[in-house]
Motif scaffolding. Sequence first.
Motif, mmCIF file in Angstrom:
data_model
loop_
_atom_site.group_PDB
_atom_site.id
_atom_site.type_symbol
_atom_site.label_atom_id
_atom_site.label_comp_id
_atom_site.label_asym_id
_atom_site.label_seq_id
_atom_site.Cartn_x
_atom_site.Cartn_y
_atom_site.Cartn_z
ATOM 1 N N TYR A 36 0.654 -1.147 -0.191
ATOM 2 C CA TYR A 36 0.039 0.038 0.091
ATOM 3 C C TYR A 36 0.893 1.202 -0.069
ATOM 4 C CZ TYR A 36 -4.172 -2.555 1.270
ATOM 5 O OH TYR A 36 -5.280 -3.273 1.246
ATOM 6 N N ARG A 41 -1.428 12.386 5.222
ATOM 7 C CA ARG A 41 -2.749 12.776 5.635
ATOM 8 C C ARG A 41 -4.088 12.226 4.880
ATOM 9 N NH1 ARG A 41 -3.362 16.227 9.623
ATOM 10 N NH2 ARG A 41 -1.507 17.602 10.400
ATOM 11 N N LYS A 42 -3.813 11.050 4.183
ATOM 12 C CA LYS A 42 -4.617 10.270 3.480
ATOM 13 C C LYS A 42 -4.564 8.836 4.039
ATOM 14 C CE LYS A 42 -5.959 13.135 0.461
ATOM 15 N NZ LYS A 42 -7.388 13.582 0.084
ATOM 16 N N GLY A 43 -5.702 7.998 3.456
ATOM 17 C CA GLY A 43 -5.627 6.869 3.922
ATOM 18 C C GLY A 43 -4.726 5.958 3.020
ATOM 19 N N PRO A 44 -4.287 4.681 3.352
ATOM 20 C CA PRO A 44 -3.309 3.762 2.401
ATOM 21 C C PRO A 44 -4.074 3.550 0.918
ATOM 22 C CG PRO A 44 -3.239 3.019 4.794
ATOM 23 C CD PRO A 44 -4.541 3.974 4.469
ATOM 24 N N LEU A 88 3.535 0.590 2.808
ATOM 25 C CA LEU A 88 3.495 -0.451 3.974
ATOM 26 C C LEU A 88 3.178 -1.616 3.418
ATOM 27 C CD1 LEU A 88 0.318 2.000 5.150
ATOM 28 C CD2 LEU A 88 2.037 1.025 6.705
ATOM 29 N N LEU A 104 -5.765 -8.514 7.584
ATOM 30 C CA LEU A 104 -4.365 -7.869 7.261
ATOM 31 C C LEU A 104 -3.535 -7.803 8.478
ATOM 32 C CD1 LEU A 104 -4.818 -5.964 4.111
ATOM 33 C CD2 LEU A 104 -4.460 -8.112 4.245
ATOM 34 N N PHE A 106 0.123 -5.699 9.009
ATOM 35 C CA PHE A 106 1.017 -4.797 8.470
ATOM 36 C C PHE A 106 2.321 -4.407 8.896
ATOM 37 C CE2 PHE A 106 -2.009 -2.418 5.596
ATOM 38 C CZ PHE A 106 -3.468 -2.999 6.044
ATOM 39 N N GLY A 107 2.994 -4.095 7.989
ATOM 40 C CA GLY A 107 4.548 -3.815 8.576
ATOM 41 C C GLY A 107 4.521 -2.427 8.946
ATOM 42 N N GLN A 108 5.437 -1.791 9.635
ATOM 43 C CA GLN A 108 5.335 -0.442 10.249
ATOM 44 C C GLN A 108 5.430 0.808 9.264
ATOM 45 O OE1 GLN A 108 7.399 -2.943 10.841
ATOM 46 N NE2 GLN A 108 8.498 -2.655 12.895
ATOM 47 N N TYR B 33 -13.673 -3.089 8.372
ATOM 48 C CA TYR B 33 -12.699 -2.926 9.501
ATOM 49 C C TYR B 33 -12.580 -1.690 10.204
ATOM 50 C CZ TYR B 33 -11.529 -6.969 6.406
ATOM 51 O OH TYR B 33 -11.623 -8.198 5.580
ATOM 52 N N TYR B 35 -9.029 0.260 12.050
ATOM 53 C CA TYR B 35 -7.545 0.209 12.325
ATOM 54 C C TYR B 35 -7.331 1.618 13.333
ATOM 55 C CZ TYR B 35 -6.825 -3.310 8.937
ATOM 56 O OH TYR B 35 -6.887 -4.463 8.147
ATOM 57 N N GLN B 37 -3.852 3.965 13.789
ATOM 58 C CA GLN B 37 -2.550 3.860 13.027
ATOM 59 C C GLN B 37 -1.548 4.790 13.861
ATOM 60 O OE1 GLN B 37 -1.693 5.862 9.225
ATOM 61 N NE2 GLN B 37 -0.020 4.368 8.918
ATOM 62 N N GLY B 42 2.672 0.765 12.856
ATOM 63 C CA GLY B 42 1.940 0.336 11.490
ATOM 64 C C GLY B 42 0.598 0.651 11.902
ATOM 65 N N LEU B 43 -0.472 -0.325 11.044
ATOM 66 C CA LEU B 43 -1.885 -0.317 11.287
ATOM 67 C C LEU B 43 -2.021 -1.293 12.210
ATOM 68 C CD1 LEU B 43 -2.754 0.689 7.541
ATOM 69 C CD2 LEU B 43 -3.841 1.724 9.785
ATOM 70 N N PHE B 90 -8.467 4.497 10.935
ATOM 71 C CA PHE B 90 -8.950 4.357 9.678
ATOM 72 C C PHE B 90 -9.764 3.220 9.445
ATOM 73 C CE2 PHE B 90 -6.356 6.651 7.292
ATOM 74 C CZ PHE B 90 -5.028 6.858 7.862
ATOM 75 N N GLN B 114 -8.176 -4.808 0.947
ATOM 76 C CA GLN B 114 -8.857 -3.940 1.685
ATOM 77 C C GLN B 114 -8.825 -2.535 0.979
ATOM 78 O OE1 GLN B 114 -8.250 -4.093 5.654
ATOM 79 N NE2 GLN B 114 -8.491 -6.315 5.676
ATOM 80 N N HIS B 115 -9.969 -1.578 1.056
ATOM 81 C CA HIS B 115 -9.865 -0.200 0.461
ATOM 82 C C HIS B 115 -10.322 0.721 1.876
ATOM 83 C CE1 HIS B 115 -10.399 -1.317 -3.706
ATOM 84 N NE2 HIS B 115 -10.740 -2.647 -3.206
ATOM 85 N N PHE B 116 -9.443 1.845 1.879
ATOM 86 C CA PHE B 116 -9.461 2.573 3.099
ATOM 87 C C PHE B 116 -10.056 3.956 3.178
ATOM 88 C CE2 PHE B 116 -6.476 0.197 6.264
ATOM 89 C CZ PHE B 116 -5.986 -0.728 5.140
ATOM 90 N N GLY B 117 -10.585 4.270 4.090
ATOM 91 C CA GLY B 117 -10.906 5.837 3.892
ATOM 92 C C GLY B 117 -9.692 6.883 4.427
ATOM 93 N N ASP B 118 -9.774 8.033 4.400
ATOM 94 C CA ASP B 118 -8.752 8.935 4.673
ATOM 95 C C ASP B 118 -8.500 9.210 6.213
ATOM 96 O OD1 ASP B 118 -9.225 10.842 1.682
ATOM 97 O OD2 ASP B 118 -7.953 9.349 1.959
ATOM 98 N N ARG B 121 -8.491 12.071 12.456
ATOM 99 C CA ARG B 121 -7.271 12.212 13.651
ATOM 100 C C ARG B 121 -7.997 12.604 14.899
ATOM 101 N NH1 ARG B 121 -6.010 12.348 8.627
ATOM 102 N NH2 ARG B 121 -3.729 11.830 8.023
#
Lengths: 116, 125
Positions: A36, A41-44, A88, A104, A106-108, B33, B35, B37, B42-43, B90, B114-118, B121
């Motif tokens: 990813y 400031r955005k999602g993956p 990621l 999933l 994830f790595g860091q 899901y 998550y 961060q 990571g997530l 997320f 998976q598809h993520f939102g933005d 915070r």
Amino acid sequence: QKEVEQDPGPLSVPEGAIVSLNCTYSNSAFQYFMWYRQYSRKGPELLMYTYSSGNKEDGRFTAQVDKSSKYISLFIRDSQPSDSATYLCAMAPSGAGGTSYGKLTFGQGTILTVHP
Amino acid sequence: NAGVTQTPKFQVLKTGQSMTLQCAQDMNHNSMYWYRQDPGMGLRLIYYSASEGTTDKGEVPNGYNVSRLNKREFSLRLESAAPSQTSVYFCASSEARKADALPWGWENVSNQPQHFGDGTRLSIL
């Protein structure tokens, strides 16, 4: 020890360089491997998705999976300033038995900067 | 296409306050899901929902509750916020479903990306 290890960097390269990003993992059940890209400031967003071992190429991006070494890589050719982001890696086990539900690990994340 | 939409984008809370983070997807995905961060971590999966009407704990569920309101919406609730819950949250969705729910039992379909939102915070003071 984390199931998935990824060097957080940061990594800084000049425009046009070949970039190599890597992850190692310990869970031999992982069968699905993803990369990813995440802008600030955005999602993956999904970049590459592979199943089991082998290579996959998409434009300037190549994903490699070596299950015998539990090692995956993402190569970026002719890197551009627009490639500057956090990358990621993510992995999932086989869905046999219906227990994973797409979860999933994830790595860091590795922070990459490509400078002009 | 909106994809995955999260609200609000930013929020500041005081310790002990409660809050619900909203998530909606328009891709007709079965699984959703939540998550968090954090730097260097990571997530990490908080909760997930394999299908409408079901929810399960992930890696870090303590201090959170979820509701799968319908196929589109999956909310995350902090009942009594703590400073340790300061993070970026997320929401994601995917086509993942039980392999044994498929007539041919084809396991590959159970692990779609998976598809993520933005993200939201969240700061807790």
